[in-house]
Motif scaffolding. Structure first.
Motif, PDB file in Angstrom:
ATOM      1  N   LYS A  74      25.626 -22.070 -22.866  1.00  0.00           N
ATOM      2  CA  LYS A  74      24.275 -21.528 -23.000  1.00  0.00           C
ATOM      3  C   LYS A  74      23.314 -22.297 -22.116  1.00  0.00           C
ATOM      4  O   LYS A  74      22.416 -21.715 -21.504  1.00  0.00           O
ATOM      5  CB  LYS A  74      23.831 -21.599 -24.464  1.00  0.00           C
ATOM      6  CG  LYS A  74      22.487 -20.950 -24.724  1.00  0.00           C
ATOM      7  CD  LYS A  74      22.143 -20.975 -26.214  1.00  0.00           C
ATOM      8  CE  LYS A  74      20.797 -20.309 -26.468  1.00  0.00           C
ATOM      9  NZ  LYS A  74      20.433 -20.343 -27.918  1.00  0.00           N
ATOM     10  N   THR A  92      40.735 -25.122 -37.179  1.00  0.00           N
ATOM     11  CA  THR A  92      39.581 -26.032 -37.224  1.00  0.00           C
ATOM     12  C   THR A  92      39.300 -26.620 -35.846  1.00  0.00           C
ATOM     13  O   THR A  92      38.144 -26.697 -35.404  1.00  0.00           O
ATOM     14  CB  THR A  92      39.822 -27.158 -38.241  1.00  0.00           C
ATOM     15  OG1 THR A  92      40.037 -26.588 -39.530  1.00  0.00           O
ATOM     16  CG2 THR A  92      38.621 -28.092 -38.312  1.00  0.00           C
ATOM     17  N   ARG A 135      35.385 -24.388 -29.533  1.00  0.00           N
ATOM     18  CA  ARG A 135      34.709 -23.169 -29.085  1.00  0.00           C
ATOM     19  C   ARG A 135      33.199 -23.273 -29.287  1.00  0.00           C
ATOM     20  O   ARG A 135      32.421 -22.908 -28.407  1.00  0.00           O
ATOM     21  CB  ARG A 135      35.242 -21.945 -29.832  1.00  0.00           C
ATOM     22  CG  ARG A 135      34.531 -20.658 -29.418  1.00  0.00           C
ATOM     23  CD  ARG A 135      35.121 -19.415 -30.060  1.00  0.00           C
ATOM     24  NE  ARG A 135      34.298 -18.247 -29.741  1.00  0.00           N
ATOM     25  CZ  ARG A 135      34.332 -17.586 -28.598  1.00  0.00           C
ATOM     26  NH1 ARG A 135      35.177 -17.960 -27.642  1.00  0.00           N
ATOM     27  NH2 ARG A 135      33.553 -16.543 -28.384  1.00  0.00           N
ATOM     28  N   ASN A 136      32.781 -23.808 -30.430  1.00  0.00           N
ATOM     29  CA  ASN A 136      31.343 -23.951 -30.699  1.00  0.00           C
ATOM     30  C   ASN A 136      30.686 -24.901 -29.701  1.00  0.00           C
ATOM     31  O   ASN A 136      29.581 -24.644 -29.211  1.00  0.00           O
ATOM     32  CB  ASN A 136      31.118 -24.427 -32.127  1.00  0.00           C
ATOM     33  CG  ASN A 136      31.428 -23.355 -33.160  1.00  0.00           C
ATOM     34  OD1 ASN A 136      31.489 -22.169 -32.829  1.00  0.00           O
ATOM     35  ND2 ASN A 136      31.633 -23.758 -34.402  1.00  0.00           N
ATOM     36  N   LEU A 137      31.369 -26.004 -29.399  1.00  0.00           N
ATOM     37  CA  LEU A 137      30.830 -26.952 -28.422  1.00  0.00           C
ATOM     38  C   LEU A 137      30.755 -26.315 -27.038  1.00  0.00           C
ATOM     39  O   LEU A 137      29.768 -26.488 -26.305  1.00  0.00           O
ATOM     40  CB  LEU A 137      31.706 -28.211 -28.370  1.00  0.00           C
ATOM     41  CG  LEU A 137      31.626 -29.148 -29.566  1.00  0.00           C
ATOM     42  CD1 LEU A 137      32.714 -30.218 -29.477  1.00  0.00           C
ATOM     43  CD2 LEU A 137      30.254 -29.816 -29.645  1.00  0.00           C
ATOM     44  N   MET A 162      30.499 -23.078 -26.262  1.00  0.00           N
ATOM     45  CA  MET A 162      29.455 -22.055 -26.200  1.00  0.00           C
ATOM     46  C   MET A 162      28.065 -22.690 -26.123  1.00  0.00           C
ATOM     47  O   MET A 162      27.170 -22.175 -25.445  1.00  0.00           O
ATOM     48  CB  MET A 162      29.548 -21.130 -27.415  1.00  0.00           C
ATOM     49  CG  MET A 162      30.799 -20.267 -27.457  1.00  0.00           C
ATOM     50  SD  MET A 162      30.982 -19.221 -25.978  1.00  0.00           S
ATOM     51  CE  MET A 162      32.486 -19.909 -25.253  1.00  0.00           C
ATOM     52  N   LYS A 163      27.893 -23.822 -26.772  1.00  0.00           N
ATOM     53  CA  LYS A 163      26.612 -24.517 -26.719  1.00  0.00           C
ATOM     54  C   LYS A 163      26.332 -25.007 -25.297  1.00  0.00           C
ATOM     55  O   LYS A 163      25.217 -24.848 -24.777  1.00  0.00           O
ATOM     56  CB  LYS A 163      26.619 -25.706 -27.687  1.00  0.00           C
ATOM     57  CG  LYS A 163      25.329 -26.495 -27.710  1.00  0.00           C
ATOM     58  CD  LYS A 163      25.422 -27.663 -28.704  1.00  0.00           C
ATOM     59  CE  LYS A 163      24.142 -28.487 -28.690  1.00  0.00           C
ATOM     60  NZ  LYS A 163      24.232 -29.641 -29.636  1.00  0.00           N
ATOM     61  N   THR A 188      37.889 -23.836 -33.546  1.00  0.00           N
ATOM     62  CA  THR A 188      36.500 -23.489 -33.875  1.00  0.00           C
ATOM     63  C   THR A 188      35.540 -24.564 -33.393  1.00  0.00           C
ATOM     64  O   THR A 188      34.476 -24.269 -32.834  1.00  0.00           O
ATOM     65  CB  THR A 188      36.356 -23.285 -35.391  1.00  0.00           C
ATOM     66  OG1 THR A 188      37.237 -22.232 -35.806  1.00  0.00           O
ATOM     67  CG2 THR A 188      34.930 -22.918 -35.758  1.00  0.00           C
ATOM     68  N   ARG A 189      35.909 -25.815 -33.610  1.00  0.00           N
ATOM     69  CA  ARG A 189      35.053 -26.931 -33.170  1.00  0.00           C
ATOM     70  C   ARG A 189      34.843 -26.887 -31.657  1.00  0.00           C
ATOM     71  O   ARG A 189      33.710 -26.973 -31.159  1.00  0.00           O
ATOM     72  CB  ARG A 189      35.680 -28.260 -33.576  1.00  0.00           C
ATOM     73  CG  ARG A 189      34.944 -29.489 -33.033  1.00  0.00           C
ATOM     74  CD  ARG A 189      35.586 -30.782 -33.514  1.00  0.00           C
ATOM     75  NE  ARG A 189      36.943 -30.941 -33.039  1.00  0.00           N
ATOM     76  CZ  ARG A 189      37.266 -31.473 -31.851  1.00  0.00           C
ATOM     77  NH1 ARG A 189      36.303 -31.874 -31.017  1.00  0.00           N
ATOM     78  NH2 ARG A 189      38.531 -31.600 -31.484  1.00  0.00           N
TER      79      ARG A 189
END
Length: 462
Positions: free
Chosen positions: A452, A438, A444-446, A448-449, A441-442
């Motif tokens: 970008k 968890t 990694r998502n932040l 990648m955002k 994932t949290r």
């Protein structure tokens, strides 16, 4: 008559109010003194409790202001880190994550002309002067594009010599407020291997040879007991592990040295820190003697750290605490004194918004950094931030203060997850542990955002 007197008094009140208003607008702007070293790790100050270095001048500066204990560079290599500190933008935004002696001027110069702190302060009426190591993209040929007038490129004694002369001749009643950016080379000379570099001495420049030879000679004057008492202990995390063992295979700072050679390396690094600190002491003494200190914001930091045998590595580049954490001291008018801030994650990208905020200059839009002024002045003990991003030529990292997630762009390893609260030496990678899925994932998502946004005009692989 009463109405007339009332009108006169009312008019006088308006005049007085307007007069006071003008005084507020025309209040003297603070001077800025920005001092930078190269490759100085966060704990290379005696005020951090390090008994193997003596840094009295910087310790006194810390007593006069705020020391940010959890400060990180934007990139653990000189040019991209310095680019971030001077523009408030990641070098990844212009497609660079490493040093480059021949950068694309069409990428670099439009950004620095728009948001370099030198241009921002020059346009606000400051005299902006740079002295020392011009370690920016295009810095050797285009320092004027960064908004600074170059005054000497000697990066050993030069910045201190210039500062002493400048402060002695400065007239606060007649001269513009100043922004002095003073950039030293050391303790970077540790890169020449403490005499173990195969290029030493025949293939090095004279000043590089001198830096190493000085300490080879000094070592000979010390008794064995004196020398041993000055050597920092072997790092607890000296053994290579996991992805950082793999880093040796892609050209990182690995050394197959004897114990004696490692000892000399760690000892010499401390001495180089003390050498440059003495030059900084000259600058701060000259500032105090000039009577300008009460209206001068002083910033001290470094562009990146030094591995110093942690994970069996030397130098920089790695997305590890020793390479990414750097000292940050800020002191000046209206600021708290003797404060050690251990709550906030701070980063090199914060310096442009902070200095602009302290000087009353509009902060450029679109910067990733935060102004530290509210913490410096005691308005709050927290800045609005949940994490920081650090980039490198090896990959990208997100740090929320406890966990550090890294996505690699080189080598076979794709990712790591470190819990620096329970594992400050970053020995145990949790990225494959299902207990941490968890968290991973949290983060990694932040990450990648943010990537970008940072890399929207370029390729992450660069």
């Amino acid at each position: 008559m009463t109405n007339l007197m009332g009108t006169i008094l009312y008019g006088c009140g308006i005049s007085l109010f307007a007069s006071f208003g003008i005084q507020r607008v025309e209040a003297k702007k603070p001077n800025i003194l920005f001092i930078m070293t190269d490759q100085q790790r966060y704990d290379m100050l005696s005020c951090t409790g390090n008994r193997y270095v003596n840094t009295p001048s910087l310790d006194r500066l810390a007593e006069r202001g705020v020391r940010f204990e959890r400060n990180y560079c934007a990139n653990p290599v000189s040019m991209p880190s310095r680019f971030a500190m001077v523009t408030g933008r990641f070098a990844g935004e212009i497609g660079y994550t490493n040093n480059s002696t021949k950068p694309d001027t069409l990428r670099v110069l439009p950004v620095v002309r728009e948001s370099s702190v030198g241009n921002l302060f020059r346009d606000a009426g400051y005299e902006t002067i740079y002295s020392g190591y011009p370690g920016f993209y295009c810095g050797r040929t285009n320092i004027a594009d960064y908004g600074f007038t170059q005054n000497g490129t000697d990066y050993y004694d030069g910045p201190a010599n210039f500062a002493e002369s400048f402060f002695a001749g400065y007239n606060p009643k007649e001269d513009k407020p100043f922004f002095l950016y003073l950039s030293f080379m050391n303790p970077h000379d540790i890169c020449y291997g403490a005499g173990f570099d195969p290029r030493f001495p025949e293939k090095l420049r004279p000043h590089q040879i001198a830096a190493t030879q000085k300490y080879i000679d000094l070592r000979k004057t010390l008794s064995e007991e004196e020398y041993r008492s000055q050597i920092p202990p072997v790092p607890a995390n000296m053994e290579p592990n996991g992805v950082y063992a793999e880093m040796k295979e892609i050209g990182s700072g690995s050394r197959n040295w004897t114990e004696e050679q490692w000892d000399f390396y760690r000892w010499m690094y401390c001495r180089l820190v003390e050498d440059v600190e003495k030059q900084i002491g000259r600058i701060l003494t000259a500032l105090a003697n000039s009577g300008l200190a009460d209206n001068t914001v002083v910033v001290f930091t470094s562009d990146h750290g030094e591995m110093g045998q942690s994970h069996g590595l030397v130098f920089k580049s790695q997305l590890l605490e020793e390479a990414t954490r750097t000292p940050l001291l800020i002191a000046g008018p209206g600021m708290q004194k003797g404060v050690v801030d251990s709550k906030n994650l701070t980063c090199g990208i914060d310096l442009v918004p902070t200095l602009c905020d302290l000087a009353g200059i509009s902060i450029p839009k679109g910067l990733s950094g935060k102004s530290l002024k509210p913490v410096l002045t005691g308005q709050t003990d927290r800045i609005p931030r949940d994490y920081i991003i650090v980039e490198s030529s090896f990959g990208y990292q997100i740090n929320d203060g406890r966990y550090k997630y890294t996505a690699f762009t080189r080598g076979d390893k794709e990712e790591t997850l470190m819990d620096i609260s329970s594992d400050p030496g970053e020995i145990s990678d949790k990225s494959a542990d299902p207990i941490y899925v968890t968290v991973k994932t949290r983060l990694r998502n932040l990450l990648m955002k943010d990537l970008k946004r940072i890399t929207q005009n370029t390729s992450v692989s660069q």
